[in-house]
Design a protein around this motif. Structure first.
Motif, PDB file in Angstrom:
ATOM      1  N   VAL A  96       0.840  -1.203   0.000  1.00 32.40           N
ATOM      2  CA  VAL A  96       0.000   0.000   0.000  1.00 32.40           C
ATOM      3  C   VAL A  96       0.870   1.247   0.000  1.00 32.40           C
ATOM      4  N   LYS A  98       0.143   5.413   0.504  1.00 31.83           N
ATOM      5  CA  LYS A  98      -0.868   6.421   0.851  1.00 31.83           C
ATOM      6  C   LYS A  98      -0.887   7.492  -0.241  1.00 31.83           C
ATOM      7  N   GLU A  99      -2.094   7.864  -0.685  1.00 34.98           N
ATOM      8  CA  GLU A  99      -2.219   8.869  -1.737  1.00 34.98           C
ATOM      9  C   GLU A  99      -1.560  10.181  -1.325  1.00 34.98           C
ATOM     10  N   SER A 160      -3.123  11.427  -6.013  1.00 34.81           N
ATOM     11  CA  SER A 160      -4.141  11.487  -4.967  1.00 34.81           C
ATOM     12  C   SER A 160      -5.506  11.779  -5.570  1.00 34.81           C
ATOM     13  N   MET A 162      -9.909  10.571  -5.502  1.00 35.68           N
ATOM     14  CA  MET A 162     -10.750   9.390  -5.636  1.00 35.68           C
ATOM     15  C   MET A 162     -10.397   8.563  -6.875  1.00 35.68           C
ATOM     16  N   ARG A 165      -7.053   6.421  -6.516  1.00 33.24           N
ATOM     17  CA  ARG A 165      -7.039   5.274  -5.614  1.00 33.24           C
ATOM     18  C   ARG A 165      -7.377   4.005  -6.367  1.00 33.24           C
ATOM     19  N   ASP A 190      -1.223  -0.853  -4.234  1.00 36.83           N
ATOM     20  CA  ASP A 190      -2.533  -0.218  -4.120  1.00 36.83           C
ATOM     21  C   ASP A 190      -2.346   1.182  -3.569  1.00 36.83           C
ATOM     22  N   ILE A 191      -2.967   2.169  -4.204  1.00 37.70           N
ATOM     23  CA  ILE A 191      -2.984   3.523  -3.655  1.00 37.70           C
ATOM     24  C   ILE A 191      -4.283   3.657  -2.875  1.00 37.70           C
ATOM     25  N   LYS A 192      -4.123   3.996  -1.579  1.00 37.67           N
ATOM     26  CA  LYS A 192      -5.285   4.103  -0.698  1.00 37.67           C
ATOM     27  C   LYS A 192      -5.283   5.456   0.006  1.00 37.67           C
ATOM     28  N   LYS A 193      -6.416   5.746   0.649  1.00 36.62           N
ATOM     29  CA  LYS A 193      -6.560   7.001   1.377  1.00 36.62           C
ATOM     30  C   LYS A 193      -5.605   7.062   2.562  1.00 36.62           C
TER      31      LYS A 193
END
Length: 196
Positions: A96, A98-99, A160, A162, A165, A190-193
């Motif tokens: 992962v 983070k965005e 970054s 929506m 992600r 995976d790019i996540k919040k």
């Protein structure tokens, strides 16, 4: 319009007018132009000053130990690339990001047996089968050394929002000026919040 193959996408860019020099052994580097001061400084920068090869040994010239994602204030995310099993594991284990975070990639590798000129890292990232990024990073020229080398890449920022992600597939390789591929593998992230 023809489809682009993975190999085409991972081909290094060409610099017009650049010509790869003739390949030489360690013995040839050690004895060539010993009175040329700038050449002696270059040989010293590769760890070749006063070094002769002796007998050549079989095995890979470049051993990629790992690729890491460095983010200030966090432990590095390390992709172990040191064996076939490790490459398979990386392929099947997304990590992962983070965005919007700033990060820096770095590689740790060993050079053995001979000088490797113009080592490059090439990476193509796809999302849902569509290419979204291609990175080409010059690593440089290195001589054999028992100690591993480490090279940090430029600082980047993860996308970054929506639409950024989601899951990304990547294919990477290390290639030299002679066109020899030292390591090639698939991986994903995976790019996540947030980080979890």
């Amino acid at each position: 319009m023809s489809a682009t193959t993975d190999q085409d996408e991972l081909a290094p860019s060409q610099t017009p007018g650049y010509k790869v020099g003739e390949k030489k052994t360690l013995d040839e580097y050690a004895t060539m132009d010993s009175t040329d001061e700038s050449l002696n400084r270059w040989k010293a920068s590769l760890g070749l000053a006063g070094k002769a090869a002796g007998s050549q040994v079989d095995g890979p010239k470049v051993i990629i130990l790992h690729l890491a994602l460095e983010v200030p204030g966090r432990e590095d995310v390390i992709l172990d690339l040191s064996s076939r099993e490790a490459l398979e594991n990386v392929k099947n284990t997304p990590f992962v990001i983070k965005e919007g975070v700033e990060y820096q990639m770095k590689v740790k590798f060993r050079i053995q047996h001979e000088v490797v000129c113009g080592l490059k890292y090439i990476q193509v990232v796809k999302r849902k089968g569509i290419k979204v990024d291609k990175t080409e990073e010059m690593i440089g020229s290195y001589g054999p050394n028992d100690e591993p080398y480490e090279k940090k890449f430029m600082v980047e920022e993860a996308p970054s929002g929506m639409f950024a992600r989601g899951h990304y597939e990547a294919k990477s390789k290390f290639i030299d000026d002679d066109g020899f591929t030292h390591c090639e593998w698939n991986w994903s992230f995976d790019i996540k919040k947030d980080w979890d």
